[in-house]
Enzyme design. Structure first.
Site, PDB file in Angstrom:
ATOM      1  N   ARG A 150       0.812  -1.223   0.000  1.00 40.18           N
ATOM      2  CA  ARG A 150       0.000   0.000   0.000  1.00 40.18           C
ATOM      3  C   ARG A 150       0.837   1.260   0.000  1.00 40.18           C
ATOM      4  O   ARG A 150       0.384   2.310  -0.442  1.00 40.18           O
ATOM      5  CB  ARG A 150      -0.914   0.022   1.235  1.00 40.18           C
ATOM      6  CG  ARG A 150      -1.879  -1.124   1.326  1.00 40.18           C
ATOM      7  CD  ARG A 150      -2.498  -1.184   2.709  1.00 40.18           C
ATOM      8  NE  ARG A 150      -1.453  -1.410   3.707  1.00 40.18           N
ATOM      9  CZ  ARG A 150      -1.634  -1.285   5.008  1.00 40.18           C
ATOM     10  NH1 ARG A 150      -2.810  -0.915   5.488  1.00 40.18           N
ATOM     11  NH2 ARG A 150      -0.644  -1.519   5.847  1.00 40.18           N
ATOM     12  N   TYR A 172       6.738  23.133  10.151  1.00 43.84           N
ATOM     13  CA  TYR A 172       7.412  23.609  11.357  1.00 43.84           C
ATOM     14  C   TYR A 172       6.487  23.320  12.544  1.00 43.84           C
ATOM     15  O   TYR A 172       5.423  23.917  12.640  1.00 43.84           O
ATOM     16  CB  TYR A 172       7.622  25.125  11.340  1.00 43.84           C
ATOM     17  CG  TYR A 172       8.330  25.707  10.152  1.00 43.84           C
ATOM     18  CD1 TYR A 172       9.691  25.981  10.198  1.00 43.84           C
ATOM     19  CD2 TYR A 172       7.624  26.035   8.998  1.00 43.84           C
ATOM     20  CE1 TYR A 172      10.331  26.564   9.116  1.00 43.84           C
ATOM     21  CE2 TYR A 172       8.253  26.614   7.919  1.00 43.84           C
ATOM     22  CZ  TYR A 172       9.607  26.878   7.975  1.00 43.84           C
ATOM     23  OH  TYR A 172      10.241  27.451   6.908  1.00 43.84           O
ATOM     24  N   ASN A 212       3.176  25.243  11.545  1.00 42.35           N
ATOM     25  CA  ASN A 212       3.150  26.067  10.341  1.00 42.35           C
ATOM     26  C   ASN A 212       3.644  25.248   9.151  1.00 42.35           C
ATOM     27  O   ASN A 212       4.408  24.290   9.321  1.00 42.35           O
ATOM     28  CB  ASN A 212       4.073  27.287  10.483  1.00 42.35           C
ATOM     29  CG  ASN A 212       3.668  28.214  11.592  1.00 42.35           C
ATOM     30  OD1 ASN A 212       2.536  28.209  12.052  1.00 42.35           O
ATOM     31  ND2 ASN A 212       4.605  29.028  12.032  1.00 42.35           N
ATOM     32  N   HIS A 254      16.396  32.426  10.404  1.00 46.95           N
ATOM     33  CA  HIS A 254      15.392  32.929  11.339  1.00 46.95           C
ATOM     34  C   HIS A 254      15.557  32.284  12.713  1.00 46.95           C
ATOM     35  O   HIS A 254      15.913  31.117  12.822  1.00 46.95           O
ATOM     36  CB  HIS A 254      13.976  32.619  10.834  1.00 46.95           C
ATOM     37  CG  HIS A 254      13.689  33.196   9.487  1.00 46.95           C
ATOM     38  ND1 HIS A 254      12.812  32.604   8.596  1.00 46.95           N
ATOM     39  CD2 HIS A 254      14.146  34.306   8.864  1.00 46.95           C
ATOM     40  CE1 HIS A 254      12.748  33.332   7.495  1.00 46.95           C
ATOM     41  NE2 HIS A 254      13.553  34.365   7.632  1.00 46.95           N
ATOM     42  N   GLU A 273       6.299   6.923  12.316  1.00 50.82           N
ATOM     43  CA  GLU A 273       6.104   7.923  13.365  1.00 50.82           C
ATOM     44  C   GLU A 273       7.132   9.011  13.146  1.00 50.82           C
ATOM     45  O   GLU A 273       8.333   8.738  13.125  1.00 50.82           O
ATOM     46  CB  GLU A 273       6.320   7.306  14.743  1.00 50.82           C
ATOM     47  CG  GLU A 273       5.269   6.326  15.160  1.00 50.82           C
ATOM     48  CD  GLU A 273       5.524   5.778  16.557  1.00 50.82           C
ATOM     49  OE1 GLU A 273       6.590   6.057  17.140  1.00 50.82           O
ATOM     50  OE2 GLU A 273       4.651   5.054  17.064  1.00 50.82           O
ATOM     51  N   LYS A 304      12.076  24.326  17.285  1.00 49.21           N
ATOM     52  CA  LYS A 304      11.358  23.916  16.082  1.00 49.21           C
ATOM     53  C   LYS A 304      11.678  22.460  15.771  1.00 49.21           C
ATOM     54  O   LYS A 304      12.812  22.012  15.952  1.00 49.21           O
ATOM     55  CB  LYS A 304      11.803  24.754  14.868  1.00 49.21           C
ATOM     56  CG  LYS A 304      11.582  26.227  14.994  1.00 49.21           C
ATOM     57  CD  LYS A 304      12.133  26.964  13.785  1.00 49.21           C
ATOM     58  CE  LYS A 304      11.935  28.460  13.938  1.00 49.21           C
ATOM     59  NZ  LYS A 304      12.478  29.202  12.792  1.00 49.21           N
ATOM     60  N   ASP A 354      14.384  38.977   4.140  1.00 49.74           N
ATOM     61  CA  ASP A 354      15.603  38.189   4.287  1.00 49.74           C
ATOM     62  C   ASP A 354      16.780  38.843   3.570  1.00 49.74           C
ATOM     63  O   ASP A 354      17.894  38.883   4.099  1.00 49.74           O
ATOM     64  CB  ASP A 354      15.397  36.768   3.759  1.00 49.74           C
ATOM     65  CG  ASP A 354      14.557  35.907   4.695  1.00 49.74           C
ATOM     66  OD1 ASP A 354      14.362  36.300   5.863  1.00 49.74           O
ATOM     67  OD2 ASP A 354      14.096  34.837   4.254  1.00 49.74           O
TER      68      ASP A 354
END
Length: 196
Positions: free
Chosen positions: A23, A132, A49, A62, A28, A72, A169
């Protein structure tokens, strides 16, 4: 999942164990209790995000001021990108160092970026999508933007033509100017001990 610390203390790459059959596959991406047990760092998602980018788009570098701080957990969910973490913690033994990982949907690698460490990427495919998962919700006025082309950082982005960048940026200050403004997180004893 296999969790490996990067050259930047407190930053980790997470490789899932994929189960494949006729399939497709299942894996995880993150189990927070296993992550905490393996790294000594708790991670509780507060916001998720996504950004979608054309090929050769450069986003970053950033970070977020401390407080509030923001860790993050980043994953490429479509396409491919060259991902970078950049140590912005003043006094860290790896201050200014960047580490790269290829994030794509073949390996399903994720990268954990601790508080005070910067993040950026170059999209390698059209329609590349990055997720994120953030430890804190966005607080206006706390984002730190650093010039991704700062020669003092010398990040090996690997682009062969000028990248597509936002005005924000492209006009971001250098690492030295950001440090002089007092915006960067100091390296602390809990980081030295490997705990956040």
């Amino acid at each position: 999942m296999r969790i490996t610390e990067l050259e930047i203390p407190g930053a980790f790459v997470v490789a899932p164990d994929r189960i494949r059959d006729e399939r497709g596959s299942f894996h995880e991406a993150l189990r927070t209790e296993e992550f905490a047990r393996e790294t000594g760092r708790s991670f509780t998602p507060a916001q998720i995000n996504y950004s979608v980018s054309r090929r050769n788009t450069l986003r970053g570098v950033h970070s977020v001021t401390t407080p509030p701080g923001q860790a993050k957990f980043v994953t490429c969910v479509r396409g491919a990108l060259r991902d970078f973490v950049v140590d912005l913690r003043v006094g860290s033994p790896t201050f200014g160092l960047s580490v790269s990982n290829l994030l794509d949907t073949e390996t399903n690698l994720s990268v954990y970026v601790p508080e005070g460490v910067g993040h950026g990427f170059l999209s390698l495919t059209d329609d590349a999508c990055i997720s994120y998962v953030l430890s804190t919700a966005h607080v206006p006025g706390t984002q730190i933007d650093i010039d991704p082309l700062d020669p003092d950082l010398a990040i090996p982005w690997g682009f062969t033509e000028p990248p597509l960048m936002s005005e924000k940026d492209a006009g971001a200050p250098s690492l030295a100017a950001t440090a002089a403004a007092g915006l960067l997180t100091p390296w602390s004893e809990h980081e030295k001990a490997g705990r956040a």
